[in-house]
Scaffold this motif. Structure first.
Motif, PDB file in Angstrom:
ATOM      1  N   ALA A  54       0.827  -1.207   0.000  1.00  0.00           N
ATOM      2  CA  ALA A  54       0.000   0.000   0.000  1.00  0.00           C
ATOM      3  C   ALA A  54       0.860   1.256   0.000  1.00  0.00           C
ATOM      4  CB  ALA A  54      -0.929  -0.002   1.212  1.00  0.00           C
ATOM      5  N   GLU A  55       1.969   1.203   0.718  1.00  0.00           N
ATOM      6  CA  GLU A  55       2.876   2.346   0.795  1.00  0.00           C
ATOM      7  C   GLU A  55       3.433   2.686  -0.591  1.00  0.00           C
ATOM      8  OE1 GLU A  55       6.311   3.777   3.922  1.00  0.00           O
ATOM      9  OE2 GLU A  55       6.150   1.646   3.451  1.00  0.00           O
ATOM     10  N   VAL A  56       3.823   1.652  -1.327  1.00  0.00           N
ATOM     11  CA  VAL A  56       4.338   1.857  -2.688  1.00  0.00           C
ATOM     12  C   VAL A  56       3.266   2.483  -3.575  1.00  0.00           C
ATOM     13  CG1 VAL A  56       5.096   0.652  -4.762  1.00  0.00           C
ATOM     14  CG2 VAL A  56       6.059   0.029  -2.549  1.00  0.00           C
ATOM     15  N   ALA A  61       1.010   7.062  -6.495  1.00  0.00           N
ATOM     16  CA  ALA A  61      -0.153   7.892  -6.819  1.00  0.00           C
ATOM     17  C   ALA A  61       0.137   9.365  -6.529  1.00  0.00           C
ATOM     18  CB  ALA A  61      -1.373   7.420  -6.038  1.00  0.00           C
ATOM     19  N   ALA A  62       0.844   9.623  -5.433  1.00  0.00           N
ATOM     20  CA  ALA A  62       1.185  11.007  -5.085  1.00  0.00           C
ATOM     21  C   ALA A  62       2.179  11.580  -6.079  1.00  0.00           C
ATOM     22  CB  ALA A  62       1.748  11.063  -3.670  1.00  0.00           C
ATOM     23  N   THR A  63       3.146  10.768  -6.484  1.00  0.00           N
ATOM     24  CA  THR A  63       4.150  11.234  -7.436  1.00  0.00           C
ATOM     25  C   THR A  63       3.526  11.567  -8.780  1.00  0.00           C
ATOM     26  OG1 THR A  63       5.811   9.874  -6.357  1.00  0.00           O
ATOM     27  CG2 THR A  63       6.317  10.631  -8.564  1.00  0.00           C
ATOM     28  N   LYS A  64       2.572  10.758  -9.205  1.00  0.00           N
ATOM     29  CA  LYS A  64       1.936  10.949 -10.502  1.00  0.00           C
ATOM     30  C   LYS A  64       0.849  12.026 -10.477  1.00  0.00           C
ATOM     31  CE  LYS A  64       4.117   7.533 -12.518  1.00  0.00           C
ATOM     32  NZ  LYS A  64       5.064   7.738 -13.595  1.00  0.00           N
ATOM     33  N   GLY A  65       0.530  12.550  -9.285  1.00  0.00           N
ATOM     34  CA  GLY A  65      -0.475  13.601  -9.188  1.00  0.00           C
ATOM     35  C   GLY A  65      -1.890  13.087  -9.061  1.00  0.00           C
ATOM     36  N   LEU A  66      -2.042  11.795  -8.819  1.00  0.00           N
ATOM     37  CA  LEU A  66      -3.372  11.210  -8.679  1.00  0.00           C
ATOM     38  C   LEU A  66      -4.020  11.642  -7.365  1.00  0.00           C
ATOM     39  CD1 LEU A  66      -5.138   9.292 -10.320  1.00  0.00           C
ATOM     40  CD2 LEU A  66      -4.198   7.412  -9.020  1.00  0.00           C
ATOM     41  N   ILE A  67      -3.200  11.711  -6.319  1.00  0.00           N
ATOM     42  CA  ILE A  67      -3.645  12.235  -5.026  1.00  0.00           C
ATOM     43  C   ILE A  67      -2.580  13.223  -4.546  1.00  0.00           C
ATOM     44  CG2 ILE A  67      -4.968  10.191  -4.373  1.00  0.00           C
ATOM     45  CD1 ILE A  67      -2.610   9.391  -2.561  1.00  0.00           C
ATOM     46  N   ILE A  69       0.234  14.834  -2.099  1.00  0.00           N
ATOM     47  CA  ILE A  69       1.336  14.244  -1.336  1.00  0.00           C
ATOM     48  C   ILE A  69       0.959  14.104   0.138  1.00  0.00           C
ATOM     49  CG2 ILE A  69       3.722  14.596  -0.595  1.00  0.00           C
ATOM     50  CD1 ILE A  69       4.124  16.157  -3.238  1.00  0.00           C
ATOM     51  N   ASN A  70       0.297  15.128   0.668  1.00  0.00           N
ATOM     52  CA  ASN A  70      -0.081  15.095   2.085  1.00  0.00           C
ATOM     53  C   ASN A  70      -1.119  14.012   2.364  1.00  0.00           C
ATOM     54  OD1 ASN A  70       1.611  17.236   2.301  1.00  0.00           O
ATOM     55  ND2 ASN A  70       0.049  18.755   2.772  1.00  0.00           N
ATOM     56  N   LYS A  71      -1.973  13.735   1.400  1.00  0.00           N
ATOM     57  CA  LYS A  71      -2.970  12.679   1.579  1.00  0.00           C
ATOM     58  C   LYS A  71      -2.272  11.327   1.668  1.00  0.00           C
ATOM     59  CE  LYS A  71      -7.178  10.647  -0.212  1.00  0.00           C
ATOM     60  NZ  LYS A  71      -8.320  10.791  -1.104  1.00  0.00           N
ATOM     61  N   ALA A  72      -1.279  11.118   0.819  1.00  0.00           N
ATOM     62  CA  ALA A  72      -0.521   9.867   0.865  1.00  0.00           C
ATOM     63  C   ALA A  72       0.186   9.734   2.212  1.00  0.00           C
ATOM     64  CB  ALA A  72       0.483   9.823  -0.273  1.00  0.00           C
ATOM     65  N   ALA A  73       0.780  10.814   2.680  1.00  0.00           N
ATOM     66  CA  ALA A  73       1.479  10.794   3.965  1.00  0.00           C
ATOM     67  C   ALA A  73       0.510  10.516   5.106  1.00  0.00           C
ATOM     68  CB  ALA A  73       2.192  12.128   4.192  1.00  0.00           C
ATOM     69  N   ARG A  74      -0.663  11.114   5.048  1.00  0.00           N
ATOM     70  CA  ARG A  74      -1.680  10.906   6.088  1.00  0.00           C
ATOM     71  C   ARG A  74      -2.130   9.446   6.132  1.00  0.00           C
ATOM     72  NH1 ARG A  74      -5.058  14.438   4.393  1.00  0.00           N
ATOM     73  NH2 ARG A  74      -6.547  13.055   3.375  1.00  0.00           N
ATOM     74  N   HIS A  75      -2.379   8.869   4.946  1.00  0.00           N
ATOM     75  CA  HIS A  75      -2.788   7.460   4.883  1.00  0.00           C
ATOM     76  C   HIS A  75      -1.692   6.555   5.455  1.00  0.00           C
ATOM     77  CE1 HIS A  75      -6.678   7.356   3.006  1.00  0.00           C
ATOM     78  NE2 HIS A  75      -6.277   8.115   1.981  1.00  0.00           N
ATOM     79  N   LYS A  76      -0.450   6.801   5.057  1.00  0.00           N
ATOM     80  CA  LYS A  76       0.653   5.962   5.535  1.00  0.00           C
ATOM     81  C   LYS A  76       0.801   6.080   7.052  1.00  0.00           C
ATOM     82  CE  LYS A  76       3.887   7.528   2.805  1.00  0.00           C
ATOM     83  NZ  LYS A  76       5.171   7.689   2.102  1.00  0.00           N
ATOM     84  N   SER A  77       0.661   7.286   7.561  1.00  0.00           N
ATOM     85  CA  SER A  77       0.776   7.508   8.996  1.00  0.00           C
ATOM     86  C   SER A  77      -0.327   6.771   9.758  1.00  0.00           C
ATOM     87  CB  SER A  77       0.714   9.001   9.290  1.00  0.00           C
ATOM     88  OG  SER A  77       0.698   9.231  10.673  1.00  0.00           O
ATOM     89  N   ASN A  78      -1.556   6.914   9.287  1.00  0.00           N
ATOM     90  CA  ASN A  78      -2.683   6.274   9.969  1.00  0.00           C
ATOM     91  C   ASN A  78      -2.580   4.755   9.921  1.00  0.00           C
ATOM     92  OD1 ASN A  78      -3.821   8.719  10.668  1.00  0.00           O
ATOM     93  ND2 ASN A  78      -5.170   8.791   8.889  1.00  0.00           N
ATOM     94  N   LEU A  79      -2.153   4.215   8.781  1.00  0.00           N
ATOM     95  CA  LEU A  79      -2.027   2.768   8.667  1.00  0.00           C
ATOM     96  C   LEU A  79      -0.913   2.239   9.575  1.00  0.00           C
ATOM     97  CD1 LEU A  79      -2.474   2.279   4.819  1.00  0.00           C
ATOM     98  CD2 LEU A  79      -4.123   1.753   6.616  1.00  0.00           C
ATOM     99  N   SER A  80       0.206   2.959   9.622  1.00  0.00           N
ATOM    100  CA  SER A  80       1.294   2.494  10.491  1.00  0.00           C
ATOM    101  C   SER A  80       0.895   2.563  11.959  1.00  0.00           C
ATOM    102  CB  SER A  80       2.561   3.299  10.228  1.00  0.00           C
ATOM    103  OG  SER A  80       2.401   4.632  10.606  1.00  0.00           O
TER     104      SER A  80
END
Length: 87
Positions: A54-56, A61-67, A69-80
């Motif tokens: 999921a992290e990858v 997705a954040a790199t490609k502009g799909l979401i 960057i902060n949303k990706a970071a938030r998801h990773k933080s919450n999941l961890s």
């Protein structure tokens, strides 16, 4: 509908990109949900493996502009946090 040839081409390209983005967004969301469900089930090792995938997907997705960057970071933080809480 567009009249100019280049505008017609842009319509086709935009639709192709939309379908691609929908698929990638769906793949990302499925990976996130898989981690959440494994955390609810209490399977820490499987959740760690799923989190790595999921992290990858989130980073890509954040790199490609799909979401954002902060949303990706938030998801990773919450999941961890969820995975660490299982310990």
């Amino acid at each position: 509908m567009a009249n100019i040839k280049s505008a017609k081409k842009r319509v086709v390209i935009a639709e192709r990109n939309r379908v691609h983005n929908v698929a990638k967004r769906s793949e990302m969301r499925t990976a996130v949900k898989k981690v959440i469900n494994l955390c609810k089930a209490g399977d820490k090792e499987a959740a760690k493996v799923a989190f790595a995938r999921a992290e990858v997907l989130l980073d890509r997705a954040a790199t490609k502009g799909l979401i954002h960057i902060n949303k990706a970071a938030r998801h990773k933080s919450n999941l961890s946090k969820k995975i660490k809480a299982l310990g």
